[in-house]
Design an enzyme around this catalytic site. Structure first.
Site, PDB file in Angstrom:
ATOM      1  N   GLY A 168     -21.580 -52.936  23.481  1.00  0.00           N
ATOM      2  CA  GLY A 168     -21.121 -53.177  24.963  1.00  0.00           C
ATOM      3  C   GLY A 168     -21.632 -52.542  26.029  1.00  0.00           C
ATOM      4  O   GLY A 168     -22.443 -51.871  25.891  1.00  0.00           O
ATOM      5  N   THR A 169     -20.876 -52.168  27.192  1.00  0.00           N
ATOM      6  CA  THR A 169     -21.359 -51.618  28.182  1.00  0.00           C
ATOM      7  C   THR A 169     -20.688 -50.347  28.380  1.00  0.00           C
ATOM      8  O   THR A 169     -19.784 -49.962  28.098  1.00  0.00           O
ATOM      9  CB  THR A 169     -20.665 -52.269  29.481  1.00  0.00           C
ATOM     10  OG1 THR A 169     -20.763 -53.716  29.427  1.00  0.00           O
ATOM     11  CG2 THR A 169     -20.880 -51.955  30.846  1.00  0.00           C
ATOM     12  N   VAL A 170     -21.786 -49.471  28.705  1.00  0.00           N
ATOM     13  CA  VAL A 170     -21.471 -48.014  28.920  1.00  0.00           C
ATOM     14  C   VAL A 170     -21.245 -47.763  30.267  1.00  0.00           C
ATOM     15  O   VAL A 170     -21.973 -48.042  31.149  1.00  0.00           O
ATOM     16  CB  VAL A 170     -22.539 -46.996  28.337  1.00  0.00           C
ATOM     17  CG1 VAL A 170     -22.276 -45.641  28.441  1.00  0.00           C
ATOM     18  CG2 VAL A 170     -22.687 -47.390  26.619  1.00  0.00           C
TER      19      VAL A 170
ATOM     20  N   ASP B 162      -1.534 -23.285  19.354  1.00  0.00           N
ATOM     21  CA  ASP B 162      -0.645 -24.025  18.770  1.00  0.00           C
ATOM     22  C   ASP B 162      -0.942 -24.395  17.309  1.00  0.00           C
ATOM     23  O   ASP B 162      -0.816 -25.515  16.767  1.00  0.00           O
ATOM     24  CB  ASP B 162      -0.224 -25.393  19.545  1.00  0.00           C
ATOM     25  CG  ASP B 162       1.227 -25.605  19.331  1.00  0.00           C
ATOM     26  OD1 ASP B 162       2.053 -24.832  18.831  1.00  0.00           O
ATOM     27  OD2 ASP B 162       1.660 -26.871  19.593  1.00  0.00           O
TER      28      ASP B 162
ATOM     29  N   GLY C 175     -25.065 -48.188  31.574  1.00  0.00           N
ATOM     30  CA  GLY C 175     -26.006 -48.916  30.638  1.00  0.00           C
ATOM     31  C   GLY C 175     -25.426 -50.035  29.730  1.00  0.00           C
ATOM     32  O   GLY C 175     -24.155 -50.176  29.731  1.00  0.00           O
ATOM     33  N   GLN C 176     -26.256 -50.871  29.062  1.00  0.00           N
ATOM     34  CA  GLN C 176     -25.733 -51.734  28.004  1.00  0.00           C
ATOM     35  C   GLN C 176     -26.302 -51.488  26.639  1.00  0.00           C
ATOM     36  O   GLN C 176     -27.483 -51.419  26.456  1.00  0.00           O
ATOM     37  CB  GLN C 176     -26.168 -52.998  28.786  1.00  0.00           C
ATOM     38  CG  GLN C 176     -25.570 -54.301  28.028  1.00  0.00           C
ATOM     39  CD  GLN C 176     -23.982 -54.578  28.343  1.00  0.00           C
ATOM     40  OE1 GLN C 176     -23.514 -54.304  29.221  1.00  0.00           O
ATOM     41  NE2 GLN C 176     -23.392 -55.021  27.179  1.00  0.00           N
ATOM     42  N   GLY C 177     -25.491 -51.550  25.809  1.00  0.00           N
ATOM     43  CA  GLY C 177     -25.745 -51.364  24.353  1.00  0.00           C
ATOM     44  C   GLY C 177     -25.389 -52.607  23.635  1.00  0.00           C
ATOM     45  O   GLY C 177     -24.850 -53.573  24.034  1.00  0.00           O
TER      46      GLY C 177
END
Length: 180
Positions: A16-18, A114, A11-13
């Site tokens: 930026g691009t996802v 740890d 997708g595009q937000g």
């Protein structure tokens, strides 16, 4: 993710691009199951480099080890009040309780493996955060323990776990007690 291939665009937000990706990094998998104020917050990761890069929320006051020991002299390098030390112990024990018994289905527990002063970070208010989940393991809902090779730091490692290879929440509790 194949160098940000266009076929993997999810997708595009506005920021930026996802991209769609598959994560095989233990720390990312474990931290995706944790939402606790005393566990370091994972903000993202990048698998496009030779070594995966993990992005965490910045913790500005270093680790507990650096506040307890001066590496050159073996003495305290900063003064932590008894109240601050007690606050750290309470916050880390609460985070371990969350990891061991308040996780989401289908996980029965997350075992850190740890717990030590170098893996306890302190923020600007000296609030403690557990970090470094690289050796941690998930115990699924139908399991009471996990049989695995003992991992962790010598001196903090639970002797019972070392001998039996039976990993339970008790191993983290032992390590935490050694740290205090």
């Amino acid at each position: 993710m194949n160098n940000y291939d266009k076929n993997n665009v999810h997708g595009q937000g506005s920021f930026g691009t996802v991209y769609k990706g598959v994560l095989s990094v233990n720390t990312v998998i474990v931290l995706s199951w944790i939402n606790h104020r005393n566990v370091v917050k994972l903000l993202g990761c990048c698998l496009e480099t030779g070594v995966p890069l993990l992005v965490y929320k910045s913790i500005t006051n270093g680790n507990l080890y650096s506040h307890i020991y001066d590496r050159k002299q073996g003495y305290s390098s900063s003064v932590l009040s008894c109240q601050t030390c007690l606050k750290v112990a309470i916050k880390i024990s609460g985070a371990l309780l969350h990891l061991h018994s308040e996780t989401y289905i289908p996980i029965n527990a997350i075992i850190h493996r740890d717990v030590k002063t170098a893996n306890i970070l302190l923020d600007e208010d000296y609030t403690a955060k557990i970090s470094n989940f690289g050796t941690s393991r998930l115990i699924w809902i139908d399991e009471s323990h996990l049989t695995t090779l003992a991992r962790g730091t010598f001196g903090y490692l639970d002797p019972e776990y070392s001998l039996s290879s039976q990993l339970t929440e008790k191993s983290d509790v032992y390590s935490f007690r050694v740290s205090c």
